[in-house]
Design a protein around this motif. Sequence first.
Motif, PDB file in Angstrom:
ATOM      1  N   ARG A  40       6.583  -1.063  -6.176  1.00 19.39           N
ATOM      2  CA  ARG A  40       6.611  -1.790  -4.906  1.00 19.39           C
ATOM      3  C   ARG A  40       7.734  -1.222  -4.047  1.00 19.39           C
ATOM      4  N   ASP A  47       9.737  -6.515   1.963  1.00 18.84           N
ATOM      5  CA  ASP A  47       8.573  -6.003   1.248  1.00 18.84           C
ATOM      6  C   ASP A  47       7.771  -5.120   2.197  1.00 18.84           C
ATOM      7  N   ASP A  50       2.951  -1.850  -1.573  1.00 14.46           N
ATOM      8  CA  ASP A  50       2.710  -1.831  -3.014  1.00 14.46           C
ATOM      9  C   ASP A  50       3.132  -0.487  -3.606  1.00 14.46           C
ATOM     10  N   ASN A  76      -2.654   1.035  -1.401  1.00 17.25           N
ATOM     11  CA  ASN A  76      -3.104   0.314  -0.213  1.00 17.25           C
ATOM     12  C   ASN A  76      -2.859   1.187   1.010  1.00 17.25           C
ATOM     13  N   ASP A  79      -0.325   0.111   3.752  1.00 14.97           N
ATOM     14  CA  ASP A  79       1.115   0.016   3.509  1.00 14.97           C
ATOM     15  C   ASP A  79       1.896   0.915   4.461  1.00 14.97           C
TER      16      ASP A  79
END
Length: 242
Positions: A40, A47, A50, A76, A79
């Motif tokens: 991550r 955040d 991923d 992903n 992201d």
Amino acid sequence: MKKIVLLAMGLVMSMTVMAQDEIESESKIETTISGDIVSRYIWRGQDLGDVSLQPTLGIGYKGFSLSAWGSVGLSNSEDTKEFDLTLAYTIGGFNIGITDYWFNAGLDPDNRYFMYKAHSTNHVFEANIGYDFGFASLQWYTNFAGNDGVNKSGKRAYSSYFEANVPFKLATVDWTATVGIIPYATSFYNDWTSGFSVTNVALKATKDIKITDSFSIPIFGQVVANPRTEKAYLVLGFTLQP
């Protein structure tokens, strides 16, 4: 007498070669090539995605360094994609630098890398200064141009971040304890901070896994909490380097 002269000449030549080797060693250009894979992408308590691949390419010379760092999501496609360039100088424990961050989201709807207009760019320019005391290191970062956030008045916030790191060794593992804060109001970081906020409390452990006599892979695990957003993360990663 001739033997003495020859011995003296030999000593002088030996010292000259040693001095030359030392000069060449001091002036040697160092190259960094590495890549992290993390479960991550957590940055300063935020955040940002991923599973991610994060390569580094850099050169260094007499305390000066120029490095490129990036991040791209592997699991992903939505992201954060990032490409950063950092120019830095280190002498003793003191360091100073400037970073040009580029993200795939910002003021430019076309996400162009070479768009630098003040109100149409995805670039963020940040200056940092810090000192490593050995038992602890302190760093201060401030955005000074580009797609910075705004303060309560809607003006450029000169968004800043302060971080303290304390390294220590426990059970043959290298550990680092981190506390990071955002000192005043800004919209730059995810979830608006209206003032002084602790956004990053982390504990990281790193251990080299020996593969062969000449090759090992650093494995790291990290627990990160963001008191401002009341979120916590567990990150696992490893580093590949020559």
